[in-house]
Design a protein around this motif. Structure first.
Motif, mmCIF file in Angstrom:
data_model
loop_
_atom_site.group_PDB
_atom_site.id
_atom_site.type_symbol
_atom_site.label_atom_id
_atom_site.label_comp_id
_atom_site.label_asym_id
_atom_site.label_seq_id
_atom_site.Cartn_x
_atom_site.Cartn_y
_atom_site.Cartn_z
ATOM 1 N N ILE A 281 -4.172 1.625 -2.309
ATOM 2 C CA ILE A 281 -5.146 2.529 -2.422
ATOM 3 C C ILE A 281 -5.571 2.842 -3.825
ATOM 4 N N ASP A 282 -4.234 3.176 -4.498
ATOM 5 C CA ASP A 282 -4.465 3.509 -6.134
ATOM 6 C C ASP A 282 -4.907 2.365 -6.873
ATOM 7 N N ALA A 283 -4.539 1.181 -6.824
ATOM 8 C CA ALA A 283 -5.169 0.195 -7.542
ATOM 9 C C ALA A 283 -6.549 -0.196 -7.212
ATOM 10 N N ALA A 284 -6.830 -0.014 -5.809
ATOM 11 C CA ALA A 284 -8.369 -0.308 -5.566
ATOM 12 C C ALA A 284 -9.323 0.958 -6.231
ATOM 13 N N GLN A 285 -8.788 2.104 -5.923
ATOM 14 C CA GLN A 285 -9.460 3.179 -6.991
ATOM 15 C C GLN A 285 -9.704 2.998 -8.478
ATOM 16 N N ALA A 286 -8.606 2.400 -9.071
ATOM 17 C CA ALA A 286 -8.598 2.240 -10.256
ATOM 18 C C ALA A 286 -9.421 1.057 -10.662
ATOM 19 N N SER A 287 -9.865 0.027 -9.781
ATOM 20 C CA SER A 287 -10.809 -0.853 -10.049
ATOM 21 C C SER A 287 -12.106 -0.392 -9.590
ATOM 22 N N GLY A 288 -12.439 0.964 -9.231
ATOM 23 C CA GLY A 288 -13.629 1.339 -9.015
ATOM 24 C C GLY A 288 -14.143 1.329 -7.556
ATOM 25 N N LEU A 289 -13.220 0.988 -6.576
ATOM 26 C CA LEU A 289 -13.654 0.893 -5.202
ATOM 27 C C LEU A 289 -13.060 2.211 -4.553
ATOM 28 N N ASN A 290 -14.029 2.985 -3.713
ATOM 29 C CA ASN A 290 -13.788 4.260 -3.196
ATOM 30 C C ASN A 290 -13.134 3.983 -1.737
ATOM 31 N N VAL A 291 -11.910 3.597 -1.670
ATOM 32 C CA VAL A 291 -10.973 3.455 -0.633
ATOM 33 C C VAL A 291 -10.092 4.452 -0.502
ATOM 34 N N ARG A 292 -9.854 5.037 0.876
ATOM 35 C CA ARG A 292 -8.991 6.292 1.111
ATOM 36 C C ARG A 292 -8.394 6.006 2.423
ATOM 37 N N ALA A 293 -7.288 6.588 2.701
ATOM 38 C CA ALA A 293 -6.566 6.405 3.870
ATOM 39 C C ALA A 293 -7.131 8.015 4.585
ATOM 40 N N GLN A 294 -7.062 7.851 6.031
ATOM 41 C CA GLN A 294 -7.079 8.795 7.032
ATOM 42 C C GLN A 294 -5.734 9.088 7.257
ATOM 43 N N VAL A 295 -5.196 10.286 7.256
ATOM 44 C CA VAL A 295 -3.658 10.592 7.578
ATOM 45 C C VAL A 295 -3.609 11.719 8.440
ATOM 46 N N ALA A 296 -2.679 12.010 9.010
ATOM 47 C CA ALA A 296 -2.419 13.142 10.006
ATOM 48 C C ALA A 296 -1.058 13.934 9.389
ATOM 49 N N GLY A 297 -1.321 15.021 9.727
ATOM 50 C CA GLY A 297 -0.149 16.121 9.272
ATOM 51 C C GLY A 297 0.918 16.442 10.178
ATOM 52 N N ARG A 298 0.848 15.709 11.410
ATOM 53 C CA ARG A 298 1.911 15.799 12.396
ATOM 54 C C ARG A 298 2.153 14.472 12.997
ATOM 55 N N PRO A 299 2.983 14.141 14.035
ATOM 56 C CA PRO A 299 3.168 12.941 14.636
ATOM 57 C C PRO A 299 1.888 12.775 15.522
ATOM 58 N N ALA A 427 3.951 13.462 2.207
ATOM 59 C CA ALA A 427 3.589 12.764 1.054
ATOM 60 C C ALA A 427 2.249 12.306 1.350
ATOM 61 N N MET A 428 2.108 11.656 2.486
ATOM 62 C CA MET A 428 0.778 10.967 2.714
ATOM 63 C C MET A 428 -0.332 12.230 2.608
ATOM 64 N N MET A 429 -0.049 13.310 3.068
ATOM 65 C CA MET A 429 -1.276 14.355 3.063
ATOM 66 C C MET A 429 -1.406 14.707 1.609
ATOM 67 N N THR A 430 -0.614 14.810 0.774
ATOM 68 C CA THR A 430 -0.653 15.432 -0.513
ATOM 69 C C THR A 430 -1.242 14.059 -1.668
ATOM 70 N N HIS A 431 -1.260 12.966 -1.213
ATOM 71 C CA HIS A 431 -1.667 11.917 -1.991
ATOM 72 C C HIS A 431 -3.146 12.201 -2.439
ATOM 73 N N PRO A 432 -3.332 11.724 -3.612
ATOM 74 C CA PRO A 432 -4.743 12.250 -4.017
ATOM 75 C C PRO A 432 -5.996 11.421 -3.251
ATOM 76 N N HIS A 433 -5.678 10.364 -2.675
ATOM 77 C CA HIS A 433 -6.529 9.349 -2.165
ATOM 78 C C HIS A 433 -6.389 9.347 -0.688
ATOM 79 N N THR A 434 -6.178 10.558 -0.042
ATOM 80 C CA THR A 434 -6.194 10.588 1.303
ATOM 81 C C THR A 434 -7.064 11.629 1.829
ATOM 82 N N VAL A 435 -7.524 11.477 3.296
ATOM 83 C CA VAL A 435 -8.267 12.616 3.762
ATOM 84 C C VAL A 435 -7.675 12.918 4.974
ATOM 85 N N PHE A 436 -7.715 14.087 5.669
ATOM 86 C CA PHE A 436 -7.092 14.398 6.932
ATOM 87 C C PHE A 436 -8.036 13.857 8.108
#
Length: 568
Positions: A281-299, A427-436
């Motif tokens: 995701i970091d590499a995709a963002q660096a190349s100009g693509l708006n790619v993010r991950a949806q993540v959960a803050g619990r199991p 760690a997933m939650m606090t990554h700059p390119h993730t969304v809840f």
């Protein structure tokens, strides 16, 4: 005169700024003043001692059928959610050809565990096209509703029975899906969703139609989004071949020119894949693509219980012989020593590898408790209880499920719990390119009840976790401003002039989700897991109080949200 004034609040405004004391003035469903508000109002709410936050924006729900029979949209609305976004995971109910409705119901029932009987009775299918579906559900609700177009329905509409065979679409069929995507987004769809995971299967056992959609088909759909100039693309995948799959993601993001999100969780079989994906995701963002991950803050957790859909003994012959008895009679039989001995001596008739793993993995099985515990300690597992007591894990599991007159649940954290804690989820939650996301409100009604994610995020991560807590202001921002902007709803998620007047008034020391329970309130008498919460003194949507102390006021100010939104 203002319609509503909230006074003396401890305001967390959704921007990440520190909490401050402020009044909030509302007129015509919008915020008009924040600070010291002197203007008179038709209604004044004293919020002294309470937190005031934007209403939660949940971008991953499955109310596509429920909108047809339930204006309250519970349990999400019980958890302080004022905007839900449905149509996720590539399943939905439009477009649909007459005579093929059962195909979409079979798909939704299998993928999202919503009873087909309820869907057959509750969904009228008074539409064919996606724009007609939006017209049909453009009703009054307790919260706002956003819809996304679903690949499974589009493929079935265009390809008919061939969609289920996983046959490749022809170029004409792919182009038609692109045109239908453009039409849907221009009519108000917030985006387009696809699923490419083998876990998503119809009730019949068939793969979801989009499972093997190829690059040509996905590119035509992405081109339709590009022509519409709006929408977000949502992607679900097993990432069996990571290079190939992420390459497809980059292609779709590039062709569409639109944001793309995909689900990211930690799986026991590939415990470090999430780290690799964040790097991609970091590499995709660096190349100009708006790619993010949806993540959960619990199991992502499965609930095992005698009233639910599954538990460790559901496939044992002895249990199957009593499975249709009333719960009280089943409880009586399950306490009989002879019956228990026979039950424990049997092997379950399970062919599904995942179910076989779940039913035997007692080290990952925990008493859920009341209030529920979503980050249980390893020493509280069923296996650990068995070691201490000298009983078998099977006996311990059954005894816990027999509590509360057979209504107690065991908790099985399927994803995000390989190491027995939530540090990797953090760690997933606090990554700059993730969304809840990933709460799945309205879905998995017999096995999962994760629509309480927003309440859990604020109460556990912002107050109760013994270590590694996160700033409450940041947590609020992540599930208001950030989730809203992830799907183009730029008119909400912040308490500031011009924004939607969606709020939660929270007694923060009391905030928490209650234990899930079974309700028999679906069409055709179907059952579902629901979950209420404490601490929401009031939830306000478009300036109207919809819930007070967890009780509906009957107000239905929510509406269908058509397309991306900006400030007035």
């Amino acid at each position: 005169m203002l319609d509503l004034k909230i006074t003396g609040a401890s305001l967390i405004d959704g921007t990440g700024a520190p909490a401050r004391t402020a009044d909030v003035g509302v007129k015509d469903g919008r915020i008009v003043e924040v600070g010291k508000v002197a203007s008179p109002a038709a209604r004044v709410i004293d919020a002294d001692g309470l937190l005031v936050t934007p209403g939660w924006v949940d971008i991953h729900t499955h109310y596509d059928g429920q909108v047809c029979w339930d204006r309250e949209l519970a349990p999400s609305s019980w958890q302080g959610v004022t905007t839900v976004v449905m149509g996720n995971c590539g399943v939905g109910f439009a477009p649909v050809r007459k005579g093929s409705e059962a195909f979409l119901i079979n798909l939704m029932e299998g993928v999202e565990d919503i009873p087909g009987t309820a869907l057959h009775e509750g969904v009228g299918f008074e539409w064919e096209s996606f724009p007609q579906y939006l017209d049909a559900i453009d009703q009054a609700y307790a919260c706002d509703v956003g819809a996304q177009a679903a690949h499974g329905a589009f493929r079935a509409y265009v390809m008919g029975e061939r969609a289920q065979t996983l046959e490749a679409a022809t170029e004409d069929e792919a182009r038609l899906q692109g045109r239908l995507t453009e039409e849907a987004i221009r009519a108000g769809a917030l985006g387009f969703t696809t699923s490419r995971t083998m876990l998503h299967r119809a009730k019949s056992g068939d793969h979801i139609p989009s499972y093997r959609a190829n690059k040509m088909e996905l590119s035509e759909i992405a081109a339709g989004m590009a022509r519409a100039g709006a929408g977000v693309f949502e992607w679900i995948s097993d990432f069996a071949d990571v290079d190939e799959e992420f390459g497809l993601i980059e292609t779709v993001a590039r062709v569409s020119g639109r944001p793309l999100t995909f689900s990211l969780m930690q799986a026991d079989q590939k415990p470090d894949m999430w780290k690799d994906m964040l790097g991609r995701i970091d590499a995709a963002q660096a190349s100009g693509l708006n790619v993010r991950a949806q993540v959960a803050g619990r199991p992502v957790g499965i609930l095992l219980g005698l009233e639910g859909s599954i538990h460790p003994f559901v496939a044992h012959p002895s249990y199957q012989a009593i499975a249709e008895l009333p719960l009280a009679e089943r409880v009586r039989r399950l306490k009989e020593p002879a019956f228990r001995a026979q039950l424990f001596s049997e092997q379950p008739g399970v062919r599904n590898d995942l179910a076989r793993f779940i039913f035997a993995a007692f080290h990952k099985m925990f008493p859920l408790g009341d209030p529920p515990v979503y980050e249980p300690l390893p020493e509280s597992s069923i296996a650990a209880h068995a070691r201490r007591s000298g009983l078998t894990p099977e006996a311990v599991a059954l005894d816990f499920m027999l509590e509360k007159d057979g209504r107690a649940f065991l908790y099985f954290p399927l994803f995000n719990y390989t190491e027995g804690d939530l540090d990797n989820a953090r760690a997933m939650m606090t990554h700059p390119h993730t969304v809840f996301g990933l709460g799945d409100g309205g879905a998995h009604v017999g096995t999962i009840c994760d629509g309480s994610f927003p309440t859990f995020m604020a109460s556990w991560w912002g107050r109760d976790r013994p270590h590694g807590r996160l700033p409450l202001e940041w947590l609020v921002m992540k599930q208001t401003r950030h989730t809203a902007r992830a799907v183009g709803l730029n008119d909400r998620g912040v308490v500031a002039p011009g924004y939607r007047a969606d709020f939660n008034l929270i007694d923060f020391p009391r905030l928490g989700a209650r234990a899930p329970e079974i309700a028999y309130d679906l069409p055709a008498g179907g059952k579902r897991l629901v979950q209420r919460a404490d601490g929401y003194v009031a939830t306000i949507c478009a300036g109207e109080v919809t819930f007070q102390n967890g009780v509906s006021t009957g107000a239905l100010p929510g509406r269908l949200v058509r397309g991306a939104q900006g400030l007035n």
